[in-house]
Design a protein around this motif. Sequence first.
Motif, short mmCIF file in Angstrom:
data_model
loop_
_atom_site.label_atom_id
_atom_site.label_comp_id
_atom_site.label_asym_id
_atom_site.label_seq_id
_atom_site.Cartn_x
_atom_site.Cartn_y
_atom_site.Cartn_z
N SER A 17 39.14 36.52 55.81
CA SER A 17 38.55 37.82 55.47
C SER A 17 37.48 37.69 54.38
O SER A 17 36.52 38.47 54.36
CB SER A 17 39.64 38.78 55.01
OG SER A 17 40.38 38.18 53.96
N ALA A 21 33.75 39.21 54.61
CA ALA A 21 33.28 40.12 53.56
C ALA A 21 31.95 39.59 52.99
O ALA A 21 31.02 40.36 52.75
CB ALA A 21 34.31 40.23 52.45
N GLU A 24 29.11 40.40 55.33
CA GLU A 24 28.72 41.81 55.23
C GLU A 24 27.87 42.07 53.99
O GLU A 24 26.86 42.77 54.05
CB GLU A 24 29.97 42.69 55.15
CG GLU A 24 30.39 43.20 56.51
CD GLU A 24 31.65 44.04 56.40
OE1 GLU A 24 31.71 44.95 55.55
OE2 GLU A 24 32.59 43.76 57.17
N GLY A 126 31.65 48.92 48.85
CA GLY A 126 33.10 48.98 48.67
C GLY A 126 33.62 50.21 47.96
O GLY A 126 32.92 50.86 47.18
N TYR A 128 37.39 51.23 45.99
CA TYR A 128 38.73 50.77 45.64
C TYR A 128 39.32 51.76 44.66
O TYR A 128 38.80 51.97 43.57
CB TYR A 128 38.66 49.38 44.99
CG TYR A 128 40.02 48.81 44.69
CD1 TYR A 128 40.68 47.99 45.61
CD2 TYR A 128 40.68 49.11 43.49
CE1 TYR A 128 41.94 47.48 45.34
CE2 TYR A 128 41.94 48.61 43.22
CZ TYR A 128 42.57 47.81 44.15
OH TYR A 128 43.82 47.31 43.89
N GLU A 235 36.00 40.61 48.90
CA GLU A 235 36.78 41.61 49.66
C GLU A 235 36.66 42.98 49.01
O GLU A 235 36.52 43.99 49.69
CB GLU A 235 38.25 41.19 49.71
CG GLU A 235 38.50 39.87 50.44
CD GLU A 235 39.94 39.39 50.31
OE1 GLU A 235 40.49 38.94 51.32
OE2 GLU A 235 40.51 39.46 49.21
N ALA A 238 33.04 44.42 49.39
CA ALA A 238 32.72 44.85 50.76
C ALA A 238 33.62 45.98 51.22
O ALA A 238 33.48 46.49 52.33
CB ALA A 238 32.84 43.66 51.71
N GLY A 239 34.56 46.37 50.37
CA GLY A 239 35.46 47.46 50.74
C GLY A 239 36.51 47.02 51.74
O GLY A 239 36.99 47.82 52.54
N LYS A 240 36.88 45.74 51.71
CA LYS A 240 37.89 45.25 52.65
C LYS A 240 39.05 44.59 51.90
O LYS A 240 39.39 43.45 52.18
CB LYS A 240 37.24 44.19 53.57
CG LYS A 240 36.09 44.68 54.40
CD LYS A 240 36.58 45.13 55.76
CE LYS A 240 35.65 46.04 56.52
NZ LYS A 240 34.26 45.65 56.56
#
Lengths: 241, 474
Positions: A17, A21, A24, A126, A128, A235, A238-240
């Motif tokens: 992941s 990320a 992206e 992102g 969070y 992560e 990238a908002g993941k």
Amino acid sequence: MRVGLFVTCLVDLMRPSVGFAAIELLESAGAEVYVPPAQTCCGQPAYNSGDRADALALARKVVGEFEGCDHLVVPSGSCAGMIRTHYADLFADDPAFAARAAALAAKTHELTSFLVDVMKVTRVAGRYDGTVTYHDCCAGLREMGVKAQPRVLLAGVAGLTLKEMPECETCCGFGGTFSVKFGEISTRLADNKCRHIIGSGADAVVLGDVGCMLNIEGRLRRRGDSATRVLHVAEVLAGKP
Amino acid sequence: MHFKARAHERLNDAQLQRNLARIQGKFVQKRREALTELDDVDATRDAGRDIRQRALDNLDVWLEMFERNAAARGATVLWAETPADINRLVLEIAFRHGVKSIIKSKSMVSEESALDHAIEAAGLTVVETDLGEYILQINGYEPPSHIIGPALHKSKEEVSELFARQHGTPRKDDIAALCLEARGVLRRHYLAADMGISGGNFFVAETGSVVLVTNEGNATLATTLPKVHVAISGIEKVVPTLEDVATLMRLLPRSATGQSISNYVDVLSGTKGEGEFHGAEHMYFIVVDSGRTEVLASEVREALRCIRCGACMNHCPVYQNVGGHSYGWVYPGPIGAILTPMYVGLDKARDLPSASTLCNQCGVVCPVRIPLPDLQRKLREKAFERRLGTPGERFALKAWSWLARRPALYGLAARVGVRVLRIMGGRRRMIHRLPFGHGWTDGRDMPAPRGRTFRELHRQRAREARATQPVPPR
Ligand code: SF4
């Protein structure tokens, strides 16, 4: 701009992941991302264990794979540092190849520093919702000068609060093969790190190297902490997460 | 016993761990503050590095100049090639001058040859006057754990207990009272001693002097009260000029204890002259090689720039947790991990160069810019060449690199590997025991991978992207 992405072996194996990320983030910053399909390892484990011959062979492979790109970006301060500061030493006896390695080294960047220093990114996609603390991984900090960049970017993540912990620049004890060879010492250092992370009250620790992530997460879980998350900065940005 | 086993004991020594925790960070903070006093820290460090390097590049020239100038001031320069030579020379001097009792100020080089034991074996008495060294001496010659504060690993309580036992005095809880007690005991020895031994922070070539950097004033007494003074230090400690010393002194106390200047700096040049008040009647320098020329000819020669400030150990996360004794010999911490294998043999200290995470905290604080992690790596290369590691380690390393050079095979092995590990991780995705990685899993879980490699997933995504692209019209 053609940006080569070296995901590193640890991302390939343990945390894909992070690689996605990074893609992206680079693409939304306007880069054209090239991912060599046969990439493996930068040679750092061999180099740091004294096995120069193998390190050299892998370094040649990396140089060949990425020298055609405008930049080489790595979501790891440690592997970026290997290429940027140590390849020169490896090729000391091979001036012709050393020049190629030096050219690659000069355009090698850790991910967040590339985004901030080269691409002048200030906002990321992102989101969070929560409080995080940031651990400065050693090579990123002391070889690649990564300190402000991830914090600048994290400040742009909607909903995120950054709460610094004491000794955020102290080694977590990973150290590659050190973590297995000197497991007990490595664990003690990781434990000190975990105490600071937990003490900060953050619900996640964010950092830029998967090796250190495994070390910290592994110790947190063994301590019985199943709540504190251990996230790669890519992560989160990238908002993941 | 090797580093790892010693470190294991120290990690599980509750008292030591409390003591280490108490001092941790103190020197770090003080050093940081003290360095802000310098207008340009980086330029001063560059200058420090250059001074030391210049000295090493022409070591023979400076040493000869030092010998000439020392002799011109009435001192005798003696050369010790081995640790045994140090002891022999000291005893020869002692016998020549009918010496019975000796006082010493701190000398790490004399630890290399266990000089105190040799002196006692020859029937003479020796008393350490540096407070830390004194504490260790009366505790059955416990080895030092730090090059600046040899007894840093001891708590105040342990010292007061020791003093009460050895001096037969009531227990004192106050540090000042303990110091006063030591002072009283030591004063008698100063007055009775007929020979003083000191180390040497620097030998100055242009003046033939030795420079001593101390905080307790004991070195001043030990080197000027007795009729004989012997200064012992390594050949690498020579610097060309007093001006050079001045520059290095901007760095040394600040890096060491965070002081702008140490309480005492003695520059001792030659014997007591006509009408002079201070000084020994007989002055000797024992200039020690003992492995140093070998270091000079090796790939870790930069280690000889060391000015023994201790900053590298004060900042080392491994040192902070395992303490100085884990390193097994005179010099602990990052610099010790290089010097010890060089001086006692790599095979006898084979795990020391590996005993660091290469975090480079030492490298960034070293006032003379010794690239400590790089030098440790150089020794790892030597150890690897000489096959000093375990066969299992070597095999794993070789196998990994062999695979990583063969991308297709690596891809296959990786796909199998991550699937196996995912299953091992179970529902909670944590591996509690790795068959060949107990070094890791004894104290930590191993987060399990997700079951697909990045390369696999990336290829799949690329395929899907191609499949969903509209077919170009003919
Ligand atoms: S190696 Fe550098 S930091 Fe360590 S004691 Fe020597 S001079 Fe000081």
